[in-house]
Design an enzyme around this catalytic site. Structure first.
Site, PDB file in Angstrom:
ATOM      1  N   GLY A 188       0.392   9.332   9.866  1.00  0.00           N
ATOM      2  CA  GLY A 188       0.285   9.178   8.404  1.00  0.00           C
ATOM      3  C   GLY A 188       0.746  10.426   7.667  1.00  0.00           C
ATOM      4  O   GLY A 188       1.920  10.787   7.703  1.00  0.00           O
ATOM      5  N   LYS A 225       6.424   2.058  12.004  1.00  0.00           N
ATOM      6  CA  LYS A 225       6.488   2.525  13.411  1.00  0.00           C
ATOM      7  C   LYS A 225       7.042   1.456  14.338  1.00  0.00           C
ATOM      8  O   LYS A 225       7.684   1.762  15.337  1.00  0.00           O
ATOM      9  CB  LYS A 225       5.103   2.992  13.882  1.00  0.00           C
ATOM     10  N   GLU A 255       8.807  10.221   9.249  1.00  0.00           N
ATOM     11  CA  GLU A 255       7.608  11.066   9.392  1.00  0.00           C
ATOM     12  C   GLU A 255       6.310  10.264   9.295  1.00  0.00           C
ATOM     13  O   GLU A 255       5.363  10.487  10.045  1.00  0.00           O
ATOM     14  CB  GLU A 255       7.619  12.144   8.285  1.00  0.00           C
ATOM     15  N   VAL A 302       4.070   8.145  12.317  1.00  0.00           N
ATOM     16  CA  VAL A 302       3.095   8.704  13.272  1.00  0.00           C
ATOM     17  C   VAL A 302       2.190   9.679  12.522  1.00  0.00           C
ATOM     18  O   VAL A 302       2.681  10.591  11.859  1.00  0.00           O
ATOM     19  CB  VAL A 302       3.794   9.472  14.423  1.00  0.00           C
ATOM     20  N   LYS A 335       2.806   4.734  18.568  1.00  0.00           N
ATOM     21  CA  LYS A 335       2.971   6.089  18.025  1.00  0.00           C
ATOM     22  C   LYS A 335       3.196   7.080  19.161  1.00  0.00           C
ATOM     23  O   LYS A 335       3.984   8.010  19.036  1.00  0.00           O
ATOM     24  CB  LYS A 335       1.750   6.464  17.196  1.00  0.00           C
ATOM     25  N   ASP A 349      -1.199   0.002  18.594  1.00  0.00           N
ATOM     26  CA  ASP A 349      -0.740   0.922  17.546  1.00  0.00           C
ATOM     27  C   ASP A 349      -0.661   2.352  18.097  1.00  0.00           C
ATOM     28  O   ASP A 349       0.311   3.077  17.856  1.00  0.00           O
ATOM     29  CB  ASP A 349      -1.714   0.838  16.353  1.00  0.00           C
ATOM     30  N   ILE A 373       0.108  13.550   8.282  1.00  0.00           N
ATOM     31  CA  ILE A 373       0.234  14.790   9.069  1.00  0.00           C
ATOM     32  C   ILE A 373       1.715  15.056   9.354  1.00  0.00           C
ATOM     33  O   ILE A 373       2.389  14.189   9.911  1.00  0.00           O
ATOM     34  CB  ILE A 373      -0.523  14.673  10.421  1.00  0.00           C
ATOM     35  N   GLY A 397      -3.602   5.446   4.977  1.00  0.00           N
ATOM     36  CA  GLY A 397      -4.038   5.469   3.580  1.00  0.00           C
ATOM     37  C   GLY A 397      -2.849   5.624   2.668  1.00  0.00           C
ATOM     38  O   GLY A 397      -1.815   6.190   3.049  1.00  0.00           O
ATOM     39  N   THR A 416       0.820  -1.205   0.000  1.00  0.00           N
ATOM     40  CA  THR A 416       0.000   0.000   0.000  1.00  0.00           C
ATOM     41  C   THR A 416       0.862   1.267   0.000  1.00  0.00           C
ATOM     42  O   THR A 416       0.739   2.121  -0.883  1.00  0.00           O
ATOM     43  CB  THR A 416      -0.921   0.001   1.245  1.00  0.00           C
TER      44      THR A 416
HETATM   45  N1  LIG Z   1      -1.193   1.282   5.072  1.00  0.00           N
HETATM   46  C1  LIG Z   1      -1.167   2.437   5.734  1.00  0.00           C
HETATM   47  O1  LIG Z   1      -2.074   3.273   5.600  1.00  0.00           O
HETATM   48  C2  LIG Z   1      -0.039   2.758   6.661  1.00  0.00           C
HETATM   49  C3  LIG Z   1      -0.023   3.991   7.315  1.00  0.00           C
HETATM   50  C4  LIG Z   1       1.055   4.316   8.150  1.00  0.00           C
HETATM   51  C5  LIG Z   1       2.085   3.408   8.336  1.00  0.00           C
HETATM   52  N2  LIG Z   1       2.023   2.188   7.709  1.00  0.00           N
HETATM   53  C6  LIG Z   1       3.139   1.265   7.939  1.00  0.00           C
HETATM   54  O2  LIG Z   1       3.849   1.129   6.717  1.00  0.00           O
HETATM   55  C7  LIG Z   1       4.394  -0.191   6.613  1.00  0.00           C
HETATM   56  C8  LIG Z   1       3.874  -0.852   5.319  1.00  0.00           C
HETATM   57  O3  LIG Z   1       2.462  -0.906   5.395  1.00  0.00           O
HETATM   58  P1  LIG Z   1       1.563  -1.316   4.123  1.00  0.00           P
HETATM   59  O4  LIG Z   1       0.158  -1.086   4.536  1.00  0.00           O
HETATM   60  O5  LIG Z   1       2.074  -0.669   2.885  1.00  0.00           O
HETATM   61  O6  LIG Z   1       1.851  -2.888   4.080  1.00  0.00           O
HETATM   62  P2  LIG Z   1       1.637  -3.889   2.849  1.00  0.00           P
HETATM   63  O7  LIG Z   1       0.589  -3.368   1.935  1.00  0.00           O
HETATM   64  O8  LIG Z   1       1.493  -5.246   3.428  1.00  0.00           O
HETATM   65  O9  LIG Z   1       3.033  -3.774   2.075  1.00  0.00           O
HETATM   66  C9  LIG Z   1       4.221  -4.407   2.471  1.00  0.00           C
HETATM   67  C10 LIG Z   1       4.900  -4.936   1.229  1.00  0.00           C
HETATM   68  O10 LIG Z   1       6.174  -5.446   1.575  1.00  0.00           O
HETATM   69  C11 LIG Z   1       6.314  -6.740   1.003  1.00  0.00           C
HETATM   70  N3  LIG Z   1       7.244  -7.556   1.777  1.00  0.00           N
HETATM   71  C12 LIG Z   1       7.028  -8.160   2.970  1.00  0.00           C
HETATM   72  N4  LIG Z   1       8.131  -8.822   3.361  1.00  0.00           N
HETATM   73  C13 LIG Z   1       9.069  -8.624   2.403  1.00  0.00           C
HETATM   74  C14 LIG Z   1      10.415  -9.059   2.229  1.00  0.00           C
HETATM   75  N5  LIG Z   1      11.014  -9.848   3.109  1.00  0.00           N
HETATM   76  N6  LIG Z   1      11.078  -8.669   1.119  1.00  0.00           N
HETATM   77  C15 LIG Z   1      10.483  -7.883   0.214  1.00  0.00           C
HETATM   78  N7  LIG Z   1       9.200  -7.439   0.322  1.00  0.00           N
HETATM   79  C16 LIG Z   1       8.500  -7.806   1.405  1.00  0.00           C
HETATM   80  C17 LIG Z   1       4.915  -7.308   1.042  1.00  0.00           C
HETATM   81  O11 LIG Z   1       4.772  -8.413   0.185  1.00  0.00           O
HETATM   82  P3  LIG Z   1       3.557  -9.469   0.478  1.00  0.00           P
HETATM   83  O12 LIG Z   1       2.294  -8.719   0.325  1.00  0.00           O
HETATM   84  O13 LIG Z   1       3.746 -10.532  -0.540  1.00  0.00           O
HETATM   85  O14 LIG Z   1       3.756  -9.955   1.894  1.00  0.00           O
HETATM   86  C18 LIG Z   1       4.113  -6.091   0.593  1.00  0.00           C
HETATM   87  O15 LIG Z   1       4.105  -5.957  -0.809  1.00  0.00           O
HETATM   88  C19 LIG Z   1       3.954  -0.922   7.896  1.00  0.00           C
HETATM   89  O16 LIG Z   1       4.987  -0.792   8.847  1.00  0.00           O
HETATM   90  C20 LIG Z   1       2.729  -0.135   8.351  1.00  0.00           C
HETATM   91  O17 LIG Z   1       2.520  -0.198   9.744  1.00  0.00           O
HETATM   92  C21 LIG Z   1       0.999   1.852   6.878  1.00  0.00           C
END
Ligand SMILES: NC(=O)c1ccc[n+]([C@@H]2O[C@H](COP(=O)([O-])OP(=O)(O)OC[C@H]3O[C@@H](n4cnc5c(N)ncnc54)[C@H](OP(=O)(O)O)[C@@H]3O)[C@@H](O)[C@H]2O)c1
Length: 353
Positions: free
Chosen positions: A129, A100, A124, A127, A200, A196, A131, A299, A11
């Site tokens: 997103g 985080k 940034e 915590v 943060k 979570d 903001i 998001g 994402t």
């Molecule tokens: N989504 C949000 O709105 C949001 C907001 C703030 C912070 N975050 C933080 O941002 C981080 C990522 O979140 P996300 O929502 O983007 O997660 P996500 O959609 O699950 O994306 C993670 C990506 O990394 C890949 N991956 C996992 N292990 C890997 C490895 N060993 N080598 C290479 N690629 C690997 C995953 O592949 P697979 O899908 O095949 O496992 C996936 O494509 C997390 O720490 C989350 O807490 C997310």
């Protein structure tokens, strides 16, 4: 042309590529150079994606390419994110992250590693997103004595509580609806149990105090036990129930208190009006008074925008370490329990009271 790599094309990671492309001209103006995504590290293929030809499986390809100046770690989790981050920093490549969990567990150590290798570790997006709260605290508020931070830091919980309040739903129904609408994960425990928010808050508390606060030190209660009756009772007294992360400091005594818990927020507190998936963070400084930050705490594009801002800052400071605002490793503090009133007229929710 500055080359970067993205670790984890989910994402947030795919959002970073999109933001950098869609905002190419503005990014160039801000960074002083074009920024190109040269590699994407993931375990999957992305057939049909415009970025498919940049996907690699081996982190060494990125580590050994001297043209790659910055890496976005958007994989999440502790490993291999930690090992990849440390290896990149040791080669002088800045790392910008939304992770985080990693910042909470190893942030001070990774900032120190960056400092030793003339690059930066910025987080940034970890915590609030989209903001720009951390940059403001470490930059614009650096000269302030910050005495409290109170935040609605989890959009999933805020959405659930807003649904329960407006539509009289119970927790289980509101959670189901949040999942159906894509605002809650299939495994929502870290969100609804308050972990979570505690994570943060620990990062915010470390930033405003200059002492390390770990997530395990934050007393934490989630929203799973909050009932429609709690919300009704709150409403009758002109208040709203919000899951808050709260940090209060007494600089004279050198103490700091933290918690993550459902609380009653009075109408005259700006956090009262923060609803749905939005986040709000209220900060108090001794000269500036109250500051309120509001926006999308998660998001794809909002979170990616915050990562992109960090990339721009790193690129603008080649060979330098951008001050991340975290305390040095070892600068620990043991939080004390809150005594006396909470900041901003807030009270902890006592269920059934
Ligand atoms: N989504 C949000 O709105 C949001 C907001 C703030 C912070 N975050 C933080 O941002 C981080 C990522 O979140 P996300 O929502 O983007 O997660 P996500 O959609 O699950 O994306 C993670 C990506 O990394 C890949 N991956 C996992 N292990 C890997 C490895 N060993 N080598 C290479 N690629 C690997 C995953 O592949 P697979 O899908 O095949 O496992 C996936 O494509 C997390 O720490 C989350 O807490 C997310």
């Amino acid at each position: 042309m500055i080359d970067i790599a993205i670790l984890g094309f989910g994402t947030v990671g795919s959002g970073v590529a999109e933001v950098l492309d869609a905002q190419r001209e503005r990014v160039r103006q801000a960074a002083g150079d074009d920024i190109r995504v040269k590699y994407i590290l993931d375990i999957r293929d992305f057939p049909g994606s415009p970025y498919a030809d940049r996907v690699v499986r081996d982190m060494n390809v990125i580590l050994e390419d001297p043209d790659v100046k910055a890496v976005c770690e958007t994989m999440g989790g502790k490993e291999p994110a930690f090992a990849f981050t440390r290896a990149a920093l040791e080669r002088g490549k800045s790392v910008c992250t939304s992770n985080k969990e990693l910042v909470d567990a190893f942030g001070p150590e990774l900032v120190q590693t960056a400092g030793a290798h003339g690059c930066s570790y910025l987080f940034e997006a970890s915590v609030g997103g989209g903001i720009p709260i951390l940059r403001t605290l470490r930059d614009s508020c650096r000269h302030e004595e910050l005495t409290s931070v109170v935040g609605i830091l989890n959009g999933t919980c805020n959405y659930i509580l807003t649904k329960m309040d407006r539509e009289g739903m119970d927790f289980a129904d509101a959670l189901r609806q949040a999942q159906e609408n894509g605002f809650a994960e299939r495994s929502p425990d870290a969100d609804v149990q308050g972990h979570d928010t505690a994570r943060k808050l620990a990062i915010l508390a470390s930033l405003i105090s200059g002492r390390r606060v770990r997530y395990e030190q934050v007393p934490c209660e989630g929203i799973t036990e909050v009932s429609p009756e709690d919300l009704l009772r709150a409403r009758k007294t002109g208040r709203a129930v919000k899951l808050l992360g709260i940090c209060g400091r007494d600089p004279a005594a050198g103490t700091l208190s933290v918690m993550a818990a459902p609380c009653l927020v009075p109408q005259d507190n700006p956090l009262y009006g923060v609803n749905d998936v939005f986040n709000g963070i209220l900060v108090h400084g001794n000269c500036v008074g109250d500051l309120m930050f509001y926006g999308r705490g998660a998001g794809k594009l909002p979170t990616a925008s915050a990562v992109a801002a960090d990339v721009v800052e790193c690129v603008k400071n080649p060979g330098r370490t951008v001050e991340a605002g975290l305390p040095a490793p070892g600068a620990e503090i043991t939080p004390v329990p809150f005594t006396g009133p909470l900041p901003g007229g807030i009270e902890r929710l006592r269920r059934g009271a």
